[in-house]
Design a protein around this motif. Structure first.
Motif, mmCIF file in Angstrom:
data_model
loop_
_atom_site.group_PDB
_atom_site.id
_atom_site.type_symbol
_atom_site.label_atom_id
_atom_site.label_comp_id
_atom_site.label_asym_id
_atom_site.label_seq_id
_atom_site.Cartn_x
_atom_site.Cartn_y
_atom_site.Cartn_z
ATOM 1 N N ALA A 1 0.831 -1.202 0.000
ATOM 2 C CA ALA A 1 0.000 0.000 0.000
ATOM 3 C C ALA A 1 0.866 1.253 0.000
ATOM 4 C CB ALA A 1 -0.938 -0.005 1.198
ATOM 5 N N ALA A 2 1.933 1.223 0.793
ATOM 6 C CA ALA A 2 2.851 2.359 0.818
ATOM 7 C C ALA A 2 3.442 2.608 -0.560
ATOM 8 C CB ALA A 2 3.959 2.099 1.842
ATOM 9 N N ALA A 3 3.940 1.543 -1.184
ATOM 10 C CA ALA A 3 4.540 1.680 -2.511
ATOM 11 C C ALA A 3 3.552 2.243 -3.516
ATOM 12 C CB ALA A 3 5.077 0.328 -2.975
ATOM 13 N N ALA A 4 2.307 1.787 -3.456
ATOM 14 C CA ALA A 4 1.284 2.279 -4.376
ATOM 15 C C ALA A 4 0.961 3.748 -4.144
ATOM 16 C CB ALA A 4 0.013 1.442 -4.248
ATOM 17 N N GLY A 5 1.311 4.262 -2.966
ATOM 18 C CA GLY A 5 1.060 5.661 -2.652
ATOM 19 C C GLY A 5 2.289 6.549 -2.753
ATOM 20 N N GLY A 6 3.387 6.034 -3.298
ATOM 21 C CA GLY A 6 4.590 6.848 -3.438
ATOM 22 C C GLY A 6 5.418 6.951 -2.178
ATOM 23 N N VAL A 7 5.102 6.124 -1.170
ATOM 24 C CA VAL A 7 5.858 6.106 0.085
ATOM 25 C C VAL A 7 7.006 5.110 -0.057
ATOM 26 C CG1 VAL A 7 5.754 5.644 2.567
ATOM 27 C CG2 VAL A 7 3.791 6.697 1.406
ATOM 28 N N THR A 8 8.223 5.566 0.115
ATOM 29 C CA THR A 8 9.386 4.687 -0.026
ATOM 30 C C THR A 8 9.973 4.260 1.313
ATOM 31 O OG1 THR A 8 10.738 6.663 -0.333
ATOM 32 C CG2 THR A 8 10.023 5.504 -2.322
ATOM 33 N N THR A 9 9.583 4.932 2.390
ATOM 34 C CA THR A 9 10.031 4.567 3.734
ATOM 35 C C THR A 9 8.874 4.719 4.706
ATOM 36 O OG1 THR A 9 12.280 5.372 3.292
ATOM 37 C CG2 THR A 9 11.658 5.065 5.599
ATOM 38 N N ILE A 10 8.648 3.707 5.528
ATOM 39 C CA ILE A 10 7.705 3.835 6.636
ATOM 40 C C ILE A 10 8.459 3.627 7.938
ATOM 41 C CG2 ILE A 10 5.739 3.020 5.260
ATOM 42 C CD1 ILE A 10 5.910 0.354 6.911
ATOM 43 N N VAL A 11 7.913 4.195 9.019
ATOM 44 C CA VAL A 11 8.434 3.923 10.354
ATOM 45 C C VAL A 11 7.284 3.323 11.148
ATOM 46 C CG1 VAL A 11 9.739 4.786 12.314
ATOM 47 C CG2 VAL A 11 9.929 5.948 10.099
ATOM 48 N N ASP A 12 7.484 2.094 11.592
ATOM 49 C CA ASP A 12 6.447 1.299 12.248
ATOM 50 C C ASP A 12 6.302 1.684 13.709
ATOM 51 O OD1 ASP A 12 4.697 -1.138 12.577
ATOM 52 O OD2 ASP A 12 6.350 -1.699 13.902
ATOM 53 N N MET A 13 5.059 1.882 14.133
ATOM 54 C CA MET A 13 4.780 2.226 15.520
ATOM 55 C C MET A 13 4.885 0.988 16.432
ATOM 56 S SD MET A 13 4.309 5.294 16.433
ATOM 57 C CE MET A 13 4.406 6.885 15.596
ATOM 58 N N PRO A 14 5.196 1.195 17.730
ATOM 59 C CA PRO A 14 5.517 0.057 18.597
ATOM 60 C C PRO A 14 4.315 -0.679 19.158
ATOM 61 C CG PRO A 14 5.749 2.099 19.826
ATOM 62 C CD PRO A 14 5.457 2.492 18.390
ATOM 63 N N LEU A 15 3.105 -0.145 18.980
ATOM 64 C CA LEU A 15 1.954 -0.791 19.590
ATOM 65 C C LEU A 15 0.999 -1.341 18.543
ATOM 66 C CD1 LEU A 15 -0.701 1.764 20.806
ATOM 67 C CD2 LEU A 15 1.309 2.490 19.529
ATOM 68 N N ASN A 16 0.049 -2.116 19.038
ATOM 69 C CA ASN A 16 -0.954 -2.881 18.287
ATOM 70 C C ASN A 16 -0.399 -4.198 17.773
ATOM 71 O OD1 ASN A 16 -2.563 -0.710 18.836
ATOM 72 N ND2 ASN A 16 -2.646 0.063 16.739
ATOM 73 N N SER A 17 0.918 -4.361 17.756
ATOM 74 C CA SER A 17 1.474 -5.698 17.531
ATOM 75 C C SER A 17 1.566 -6.408 18.876
ATOM 76 C CB SER A 17 2.858 -5.605 16.871
ATOM 77 O OG SER A 17 3.732 -4.836 17.659
ATOM 78 N N ILE A 18 1.625 -7.729 18.820
ATOM 79 C CA ILE A 18 1.812 -8.546 20.027
ATOM 80 C C ILE A 18 3.002 -9.475 19.778
ATOM 81 C CG2 ILE A 18 0.765 -10.190 21.622
ATOM 82 C CD1 ILE A 18 -1.977 -9.213 20.711
ATOM 83 N N PRO A 19 4.116 -9.277 20.471
ATOM 84 C CA PRO A 19 4.322 -8.305 21.548
ATOM 85 C C PRO A 19 4.592 -6.904 21.002
ATOM 86 C CG PRO A 19 6.352 -9.506 21.160
ATOM 87 C CD PRO A 19 5.324 -10.133 20.248
ATOM 88 N N PRO A 20 4.375 -5.881 21.819
ATOM 89 C CA PRO A 20 4.717 -4.524 21.404
ATOM 90 C C PRO A 20 6.228 -4.319 21.445
ATOM 91 C CG PRO A 20 3.988 -4.521 23.676
ATOM 92 C CD PRO A 20 3.817 -5.925 23.173
ATOM 93 N N THR A 21 6.715 -3.298 20.752
ATOM 94 C CA THR A 21 8.158 -3.056 20.674
ATOM 95 C C THR A 21 8.603 -2.251 21.900
ATOM 96 O OG1 THR A 21 7.831 -2.940 18.276
ATOM 97 C CG2 THR A 21 10.004 -2.373 19.092
ATOM 98 N N THR A 22 8.610 -2.922 23.047
ATOM 99 C CA THR A 22 8.943 -2.261 24.303
ATOM 100 C C THR A 22 10.140 -2.886 25.005
ATOM 101 O OG1 THR A 22 7.256 -3.648 25.362
ATOM 102 C CG2 THR A 22 6.611 -1.408 24.750
ATOM 103 N N THR A 23 10.714 -3.928 24.416
ATOM 104 C CA THR A 23 11.938 -4.536 24.938
ATOM 105 C C THR A 23 12.841 -4.870 23.759
ATOM 106 O OG1 THR A 23 11.207 -6.850 24.814
ATOM 107 C CG2 THR A 23 10.615 -5.622 26.812
ATOM 108 N N LEU A 24 14.113 -5.077 24.047
ATOM 109 C CA LEU A 24 15.048 -5.455 22.995
ATOM 110 C C LEU A 24 14.621 -6.773 22.350
ATOM 111 C CD1 LEU A 24 17.679 -5.097 21.422
ATOM 112 C CD2 LEU A 24 18.873 -6.207 23.334
ATOM 113 N N ARG A 25 14.204 -7.727 23.173
ATOM 114 C CA ARG A 25 13.777 -9.023 22.629
ATOM 115 C C ARG A 25 12.566 -8.863 21.709
ATOM 116 N NH1 ARG A 25 12.534 -14.507 26.210
ATOM 117 N NH2 ARG A 25 11.922 -15.831 24.448
ATOM 118 N N ASN A 26 11.612 -8.033 22.122
ATOM 119 C CA ASN A 26 10.428 -7.820 21.284
ATOM 120 C C ASN A 26 10.793 -7.113 19.979
ATOM 121 O OD1 ASN A 26 9.084 -8.912 23.436
ATOM 122 N ND2 ASN A 26 7.934 -7.058 23.966
#
Length: 406
Positions: free
Chosen positions: A28-53
């Motif tokens: 979807a990003a590519a189709a919209g001309g977006v070449t870089t995204i930065v992913d947010m740390p929440l809504n995934s399980i586990p969230p990006t709140t530790t080095l292991r995660n």
């Protein structure tokens, strides 16, 4: 034009891949001309709140990305000793909530948590992103019709943003840690932000395509696909956001792409109080912005600054992304600013097709997207395999730190 850097995207993988995933989000990003995204740390399980995660997140994303992808970490109660290790591993910075995040795995922080986290971040080039709303005592809205958008809007007044941003400005001035307000919906706190900047706070602010394109007055009853937090406010407020953007008081515009499965939007009941708050727009940001901005005197260099350069600066990718200069990655979007098209379900590449923009006619159509010199999207077709890579942010002092305002 330089490829767009969208530094506010909820991919939700691993754990909630039925909502969205790296494969579908980056197409979807590519189709919209977006070449870089930065992913947010929440809504995934586990969230990006530790080095292991974080390591688990990167392993999940590997081989799935059609555009380049960087990652935000998260600040939650009790994870202060994970911040430096995540920084060393390459996160772009950190996000926190001053109010319930909407998911239990990513609890909001207290003032004490923030003092601890900012102490950890002092002396680094990192940035702390704030979902800037705070709980306030409100008048009763229980008896109001939950299918009316006005009912939901009254439950998230401007004062919630004002008070949260007052707290952020005080902390930013105290610690001189880079701070950033995500998805500003209300124009009212802008005076607080500007005063803090004049006093020396390293503070920046973004708004989103939906706050600039949609207005409360035009949201039908039961149309829960329009729900997001903070809420979409009225036309008069929207015009003030545009004026602030024009004046340079808002630094950048992002998608805050936050999808979910259709059932979570409570479409059958139309109950705004029960529906998930988030809007899918990653694919249409450039067209949404240009459709309105071109009518307000914004130029193509303005588009580059607001959608590419400033967003790259925020996450310290501006030494390789966001500009067409020698030595940078050959990230390009080729698009027709005059071409109009209608947003139809068949053309949407997000995993779930629900979006408030269905049926909208937009101006500015993406023809091709090129990541590091390789075509990833062209006229409706994608590269046979994902060509994006993971971007890990080095921790040496950056050459061109982001300065608030212009």
């Amino acid at each position: 034009m330089p490829g767009i850097v969208d530094c506010h995207v909820h991919v939700n993988e691993p754990g909630r891949t039925t909502w969205e995933g790296f494969w579908t989000a980056t197409r979807a990003a590519a189709a919209g001309g977006v070449t870089t995204i930065v992913d947010m740390p929440l809504n995934s399980i586990p969230p990006t709140t530790t080095l292991r995660n974080f390591q688990e997140k990167m392993a999940t994303a590997s081989g799935q990305c059609f555009v380049d992808t960087a990652f935000w970490g998260g600040v939650v109660p009790g994870n202060q000793l994970e911040l430096r290790p995540m920084l060393q591993a390459g996160v772009a910075g950190f996000k926190c909530f001053l109010i319930h995040s909407g998911v239990e795995e990513f609890p909001h922080v207290t003032i004490d948590d923030l003092h601890t986290a900012m102490g950890q971040l002092q002396g680094t080039e990192s940035v702390l992103l704030f979902h800037a709303e705070t709980d306030l005592p409100l008048g009763s809205v229980e008896k109001a019709d939950p299918t009316e958008y006005s009912t939901f809007l009254r439950s998230r007044p401007d004062a919630m943003e004002i008070e949260a941003i007052r707290t952020v400005t005080q902390l930013c001035l105290q610690y001189k840690v880079r701070c950033h307000i995500v998805h500003l919906s209300s124009a009212q706190p802008l005076a607080l932000i500007q005063a803090a900047q004049r006093a020396g706070a390293p503070l920046t602010v973004e708004t989103t395509h939906h706050y600039l394109s949609l207005s409360a007055e035009h949201i039908p009853a039961g149309a829960t696909q329009f729900k997001c937090c903070p809420p979409i406010r009225g036309i008069a407020n929207q015009e003030l956001l545009w004026l602030a953007l024009k004046a340079g008081h808002i630094d950048m515009v992002v998608s805050d792409h936050s999808p979910c499965t259709p059932d979570l939007k409570s479409l059958t009941s139309g109950d705004f109080n029960q529906a998930w708050g988030g809007i899918s727009s990653l694919q249409f940001g450039l067209s949404l912005f240009w459709t309105s901005a071109s009518l307000r005197g914004f130029t193509l260099p303005d588009v580059v600054r607001i959608l590419c350069q400033r967003t790259a600066q925020l996450c310290r990718l501006d030494n390789q992304k966001g500009s067409l200069v020698p030595g940078h990655d050959a990230d390009l979007v080729i698009w027709d600013p005059e071409k109009e098209f209608e947003v139809k379900e068949a053309c949407i590449h997000h995993k779930n097709k629900l979006t408030p923009y269905l049926g909208l006619r937009l101006r500015g159509r993406v023809c091709a997207t090129i990541v590091r010199g390789r075509v990833v999207y062209h006229q409706g077709s994608f590269s046979p395999v994902p060509l994006g890579k993971q971007l890990l942010i080095p921790q040496e002092k950056h050459r061109r730190p982001l300065q608030p305002g212009y």
